[in-house]
Structure formats: C-alpha cells, structure tokens
Motif scaffolding. Structure first.
Motif, PDB file in Angstrom:
ATOM      1  N   ARG A 446      -4.924  -9.405  -5.030  1.00  0.00           N
ATOM      2  CA  ARG A 446      -4.602 -10.717  -4.442  1.00  0.00           C
ATOM      3  C   ARG A 446      -3.102 -10.992  -4.459  1.00  0.00           C
ATOM      4  O   ARG A 446      -2.586 -11.737  -3.635  1.00  0.00           O
ATOM      5  CB  ARG A 446      -5.313 -11.829  -5.216  1.00  0.00           C
ATOM      6  N   ALA A 447      -2.399 -10.407  -5.430  1.00  0.00           N
ATOM      7  CA  ALA A 447      -0.970 -10.704  -5.572  1.00  0.00           C
ATOM      8  C   ALA A 447      -0.114  -9.934  -4.580  1.00  0.00           C
ATOM      9  O   ALA A 447       1.039 -10.287  -4.342  1.00  0.00           O
ATOM     10  CB  ALA A 447      -0.516 -10.369  -6.995  1.00  0.00           C
ATOM     11  N   GLY A 448      -0.647  -8.868  -3.996  1.00  0.00           N
ATOM     12  CA  GLY A 448       0.148  -8.030  -3.114  1.00  0.00           C
ATOM     13  C   GLY A 448       0.205  -8.583  -1.703  1.00  0.00           C
ATOM     14  O   GLY A 448      -0.562  -9.460  -1.312  1.00  0.00           O
ATOM     15  N   PRO A 449       1.145  -8.066  -0.920  1.00  0.00           N
ATOM     16  CA  PRO A 449       1.236  -8.490   0.485  1.00  0.00           C
ATOM     17  C   PRO A 449      -0.005  -8.048   1.252  1.00  0.00           C
ATOM     18  O   PRO A 449      -0.627  -7.033   0.918  1.00  0.00           O
ATOM     19  CB  PRO A 449       2.491  -7.765   0.988  1.00  0.00           C
ATOM     20  N   VAL A 450      -0.345  -8.795   2.313  1.00  0.00           N
ATOM     21  CA  VAL A 450      -1.565  -8.467   3.062  1.00  0.00           C
ATOM     22  C   VAL A 450      -1.412  -7.181   3.854  1.00  0.00           C
ATOM     23  O   VAL A 450      -2.396  -6.514   4.170  1.00  0.00           O
ATOM     24  CB  VAL A 450      -1.971  -9.626   4.004  1.00  0.00           C
ATOM     25  N   ALA A 451      -0.174  -6.811   4.189  1.00  0.00           N
ATOM     26  CA  ALA A 451       0.097  -5.528   4.834  1.00  0.00           C
ATOM     27  C   ALA A 451       1.103  -4.772   3.971  1.00  0.00           C
ATOM     28  O   ALA A 451       2.064  -5.353   3.462  1.00  0.00           O
ATOM     29  CB  ALA A 451       0.652  -5.732   6.240  1.00  0.00           C
ATOM     30  N   THR A 452       0.888  -3.477   3.808  1.00  0.00           N
ATOM     31  CA  THR A 452       1.709  -2.677   2.904  1.00  0.00           C
ATOM     32  C   THR A 452       2.409  -1.570   3.680  1.00  0.00           C
ATOM     33  O   THR A 452       1.772  -0.886   4.498  1.00  0.00           O
ATOM     34  CB  THR A 452       0.831  -2.037   1.811  1.00  0.00           C
ATOM     35  N   SER A 453       3.693  -1.375   3.412  1.00  0.00           N
ATOM     36  CA  SER A 453       4.393  -0.272   4.061  1.00  0.00           C
ATOM     37  C   SER A 453       3.903   1.054   3.491  1.00  0.00           C
ATOM     38  O   SER A 453       3.420   1.120   2.344  1.00  0.00           O
ATOM     39  CB  SER A 453       5.904  -0.401   3.857  1.00  0.00           C
ATOM     40  N   LEU A 454       4.022   2.098   4.273  1.00  0.00           N
ATOM     41  CA  LEU A 454       3.580   3.415   3.825  1.00  0.00           C
ATOM     42  C   LEU A 454       4.310   3.822   2.554  1.00  0.00           C
ATOM     43  O   LEU A 454       3.694   4.349   1.611  1.00  0.00           O
ATOM     44  CB  LEU A 454       3.821   4.442   4.937  1.00  0.00           C
ATOM     45  N   HIS A 455       5.614   3.577   2.503  1.00  0.00           N
ATOM     46  CA  HIS A 455       6.394   3.935   1.315  1.00  0.00           C
ATOM     47  C   HIS A 455       5.896   3.179   0.091  1.00  0.00           C
ATOM     48  O   HIS A 455       5.707   3.767  -0.994  1.00  0.00           O
ATOM     49  CB  HIS A 455       7.874   3.647   1.562  1.00  0.00           C
TER      50      HIS A 455
END
Length: 654
Positions: A446-455
């Motif tokens: 829940r704390a992370g961004p809804v979209a994540t970069s590949l890196h």
C-alpha cells in the motif's frame, strides 16, 4: 437516430408493438374479416405486403442493435440477412420472399390497370377476371393462387405477432399463493404492459416450478429473482418470445442463488443466450479479445466503449457460470475460462485507457509499460467472484515527461495512467463494473507507488523484497503492454526465482507467514475450502514455496508441485495435488452458488446436488468425510515441507 432505432439490447417488445400497430391499421381501414379476393387490400389486408414487411422489420429491430449486419433497408435483403444469422429459418425466409414478390406483382398490375395509386382488388367478379387476364391466368386459377398466397402469408406471420392465449396454471399450495400474490407489487410488474405480458407467462413459470426437485424452494428463489428486477417489460417480452429461457431461469434460481441475483441485476445478459453461440465451444483469449475490440469499435466515445465492455463481459461471465452449473464444464475449466475472459478484458481496456490518456497527455514516455497479473489472475485460475490482482511496471528510458497537449512528468504520468486503468475496470457505470482490482501486491504494498519503474522494481526485488513477495512473483504473468518490456520482466522473474530460492531462510519465512495467515484468516467452518491449514491458501503457499526453492517458472498449483523433485516426497506431492483438486472443485462451485461462506444446510436441493456432482461424492456425509481427510493430509504435508514457525522442521523433507 441510430441508438433510437437500433436498441442496445434484444428488443422483443417490438413484437407486441407491431402486433398492436397491425390491429390499429385494420381497425382504421375496416380490414377485419375473412380473407376474400374481391376488395382485398394487397398491402394492408390480412396476409398482405405489410405483414411481410412488419415480420421482417420487427425481427430486424429485435436483434439489429447488437448486429449491424441485419440493418438492410430492403425487405428481401432483410430476410436474407435474418436467415443468414439464424433469426428466421431459411425456408421461411425463402417462402416469404417468393410471396412478397408475387404480392408486389399483383399490386403493380392493379395500379397499371387504373393508372392510380391503389392496393385493393376490384370489388366485382368482372374486375377480378380482368386482373387475372392481365396476369395471364384464368379467373379460377388466379383466385385459387391468390387466396393460397394470402393464406400462407397470414399463417407464417400471424403466429409470430399474436400473443398466445393465457394458459391455466397448476394448483398452488397456500404458501405458494401467498408468495405469488406479492408479485404484483414488485417494481418489474408496476406497469400495465408488464402485467399483461406476465399474466401470459405466469402459468409457464408455475408449471416449470412444479417440476423442480423442491417446488417451494424453487418458487422462493424465483420470487427473489422477480423482486430484484428493476423493470419487467423487456425481459418478460424476451421470455415470451423464447420460452426455453424460463426453464433456464428456474434451473438457475433453484440451484445457484448468487447466479440468480447476478442475473436479476444484469438481465440483459440473457441476450447472449438468444443472440450468440451461447452453447458453443469456448473461443479462447485471442478470439475473445478480437470480439470485444469489434464490439467496442462502433461506440462513439471512451465512456461508451467502457459501458459496452461491461455489457459484453457480463454476457460471457454469465455463460461460464451457466455452463458450470449445467455440468458442461467442471470447476477447473470454469476457472480457466473466467481467467481467459479477464485477460481479454484487461488487454482491451489497457489499450483503450492508454489511447484515451495519450490524447490528453501524449504518448507514454520511454518504452512504455506492462500490466502484470498476480495471484489467481497470474496463475490463470479465477472463480465466479474473483477480483484481479494487478501491478503496472514501466520503463521511461530516462525520458523526463510526455509531450502531449497537457504534458506530465514521467512518474505522475504513469501513476495517473495506472489509476485510469483501475477506474476503467472498477468504475460503477450504467452497466455496472467490470472487476474489482487489488494492487496491494505491488512493490512496497500500500505504501508504494501505484506504478513502478523497471529499475525500481528489479532493485526492490533484488535487495528489499521479503520472501512472501518472491513467493507472489512465482505466479506473476504479464497480461498486456509493450512486448519487449514484457519479455524483459518475465526473464527477470525467472532469473530472480532461481537465485532467491536458494536462500536458507525460505522455509522458516514461509512457516512464519503460514502461522500469521492461519491466525488472520481461520477457516469459517468445516465446509470452508479456502482459508485455514490444509486448505486452498495453505496448499497454494506450499506450491509457491516449491516453485521458489526449485527455481521453477511454473505458475499453476499442480505444475508448481510437480516441480518438487527432491524438495518433498512424491507421496506428499500426490496428497497435496489430490486435496487441492477436491478443494478447488468445492470452492469454485460454492462461489457460483453463493457469495457467502458455504453452509451446507442453507443450500437448496439443486445447489447440494450440483456440489455433489462437481466433487464426485455420493452424499453430504461422504463429501464431508473426504473433505476432512483431504484437509488433514494436506496440513500434515505442508508442515513436513516448511516446518513450523518455532523453527521445528517437518519430517520427510528433502
């Protein structure tokens, strides 16, 4: 004009409208009475041209909203199209075409004789003889042929238009009479028109209910179905034109209350039973995706396409449930079909959402993004009530932002695009929602961004992710998005699992997580197939553990367990696989029957018979015994695999 003429649902109400119109025309023109040659109106009279036109146009109105190929403007062309799509038997279409052309020929000759716009035969024998001669026939031959054609036309069309007589219904018990008396107060039966149609249907419903295994039980279920219908005219007209649907409704209501409630909320799904290959073979994801794309193409805007997608998905979702209930497929095939359907929807909606977003904010910065299915969606096995576990991974390739009319920096671009996808899937629109979406399996939860970069994704998985996140990755599967990025994500997944599974702490971490799961989600009674030790979640956890330790790319439970090798004994693999198969059949069947936890005593006779057939048990006692034995065996096998949370190892592990 198009949506006004061509309705989005099968419009069987048009039959009654056309019938009433025919009667008003005859009243206005004084055209009632037996068919006779003298004075007969070739256009408006019984068996005349208008009958064939109304027959054709009404059937076009019924189905033309869903199938544009039926919208031919000519009568003959309309009959050809209707016959090609199975709405009119080919022999009937051929005969009506022949009759139509013969009627038109007589009409044209009448107008040529008098050089006037007329449709009526002469009123004298002499006048009839003159027309017969013009047609190259004797008077007797002409009369016989004309009467035969008019009678055949009347026979072919009248049965289609005229509502049937009200049948006598069966005798009802006191309880049944009390239930049926309340029907007239339901929202679906508030209009005079709905009541008129339902009066003709009521005896058919009651006769069908009388044949059910438990008539009172089935009547209560039908009562619940009728109570939840928001409006009745359209669906009652559908039932009247297609009486076999009544048996299907009774079967569903008497066996699967959850499916009946779904049907009451989404009655338009019955269009699919009549207007498509409802009972055909399953087409697979690619064909479903192509069909959905074709269905959305005519919609004028983004919102219209999202609403159309909801109607389409609900028809196919209902089809899977009915096939499962009727025994045409089992719980495993149903699970695969629900997943195929969800995958096709996600692929098409992702394409729609990204195109709409790009129009406002420009193309995706960098290489683009992929949508990854997690959990049951990644493993391609859903049930009737599953939500979708999704994450979005993007590769910006160092690009700082988009270049559209309203440009966005890269991180907010992909965050808002992901939210647009979730909204497109979950928003409550006039046709409901597509799916509930859960994104808690993304990196950092829940704390992370809804979209994540590949890196960020790869770095997190390598350095910060817990064992449970690596377990979740054993079932991850790219569903949609940029192909080269999809390949890179899958390659990384496989390489990571091969490395992380060799770590010494895996079994102890799993044992601790298993203990937390058991405390947080205990079994809700002896019939709970999902939660608790030895049940589906526990077996899935064991299968993911095997896949992680073995470095296997397999996603499904059976294939993950099959990769055990020396990790666990073959006997335990067989125990877990056998237990899982029984538990999944029970769980998938239970979710079709009800949205609540399975309570055997509260199930109707139809529901109990369905679950016994699905699990292969002879009776409830045999099923309960098999379930208890499977759970006990599976619990012991999982413990032998991962040990316990206090550090004790199970016996027999490799």
């Amino acid at each position: 004009m198009t949506p006004f003429v061509w309705r989005k649902h099968l419009d069987f109400v048009a039959i009654q409208d056309a019938h009433d119109m025919r009667l008003r025309i005859r009243d206005h023109r004084g055209l009632h009475g037996p068919i006779a040659v003298e004075g007969h109106n070739m256009k408006l009279g019984a068996g005349g041209i208008r009958e064939i036109e109304f027959f054709t146009q009404t059937r076009q109105l019924i189905a033309g909203g869903r199938d544009p190929s039926l919208r031919d403007r000519t009568t003959v062309g309309g009959l050809v199209a209707l016959a090609a799509k199975g709405w009119v038997p080919p022999e009937v279409a051929d005969e009506l075409t022949t009759l139509y052309r013969a009627h038109r020929e007589v009409e044209h000759r009448l107008q040529m004789v008098n050089d006037a716009q007329t449709h009526s035969m002469p009123t004298s024998a002499e006048g009839v003889a003159r027309i017969a001669a013009f047609c190259g026939q004797s008077e007797a031959e002409f009369r016989a042929g004309l009467l035969d054609r008019l009678t055949r036309t009347d026979r072919l069309t009248e049965g289609f238009f005229s509502p049937g007589e009200v049948e006598e219904g069966p005798e009802l018990s006191d309880k049944a009479r009390e239930i049926t008396r309340g029907w007239e107060n339901y929202p679906a039966l508030r209009s005079d028109r709905a009541q008129a149609i339902f009066r003709r249907l009521r005896p058919r419903f009651l006769k069908g209910l009388a044949r059910a295994a438990n008539p009172d039980e089935a009547l209560s279920a039908i009562d619940g179905f009728l109570a939840k219908l928001p409006a009745g005219v359209q669906i009652f007209a559908l039932f009247e034109a297609n009486p076999t649907l009544i048996d299907l409704i009774i079967d569903i209501a008497g066996s699967a209350p959850a499916l009946a409630q779904y049907l009451a909320r989404n009655a338009a799904v019955l269009d699919g039973v009549i207007g498509g290959s409802f009972w055909g073979d399953w087409p697979g994801t690619a064909a479903l995706r192509a069909e959905l794309q074709a269905r959305l193409a005519p919609a004028p805007d983004y919102e219209g396409r999202l609403d159309m997608a909801r109607r389409w998905m609900k028809e196919w979702h209902f089809r899977v449930g009915v096939h499962h209930l009727r025994g045409l497929i089992d719980g495993f095939e149903a699970g695969k079909q629900y997943a195929d359907l969800a995958e096709a929807v996600v692929q098409v909606i992702w394409s729609e959402a990204t195109a709409d977003f790009a129009r406002k904010h420009g193309a995706m910065p960098g290489r683009g993004a992929v949508v990854v299915g997690m959990g049951s969606m990644g493993a391609a096995r859903l049930n009737a009530g599953s939500d979708l576990d999704l994450i979005v991974i993007y590769d910006d390739q160092g690009v700082e932002g988009s270049d559209g009319p309203r440009p966005l920096a890269t991180r907010p671009y992909y965050a808002r695009l992901t939210q647009a996808l979730v909204t497109a899937l979950t928003a409550q629109m006039p046709e409901g929602r597509l799916y509930e979406v859960d994104m808690r399996l993304r990196p950092s939860g829940r704390a992370g961004p809804v979209a994540t970069s590949l890196h960020s994704f790869t770095t997190y998985q390598e350095t910060e992710a817990w064992t449970w996140e690596h377990l979740a990755l054993t079932r991850a599967r790219v569903l949609a998005g940029e192909p080269t990025l999809a390949g890179e994500v899958e390659t990384f997944r496989r390489e990571l699992l091969a490395r992380k599974g060799k770590e010494d702490r895996v079994r102890q971490d799993v044992a601790e997580m298993r203990a937390r799961l058991a405390a947080a989600k205990p079994a809700q009674g002896a019939w709970d197939a999902k939660n608790g030790p030895g049940r589906i979640m526990d077996i899935e956890l064991a299968a993911q553990t095997v896949a992680l330790i073995a470095g296997s790319p397999a996603r499904g439970v059976e294939r993950q367990l099959a990769a055990a090798g020396r990790i666990m004994p073959d006997s335990d693999v067989q125990l877990l696989t056998s237990a899982y198969r029984l538990l999944w059949r029970l769980h998938a069947g239970a979710r079709l029957l009800s949205e609540r936890a399975l309570d055997w005593q509260s199930l109707g006779e139809g529901g109990r018979a369905f679950l016994l057939r699905e699990t292969g048990a002879s009776d409830a006692a045999a099923l309960a015994e098999a379930l208890a034995r499977a759970v006990s065996d599976a619990e012991a096998a999982v413990t032998r695999l991962v040990g316990t949370s206090d550090g004790e190892t199970g016996d027999g592990t490799g």
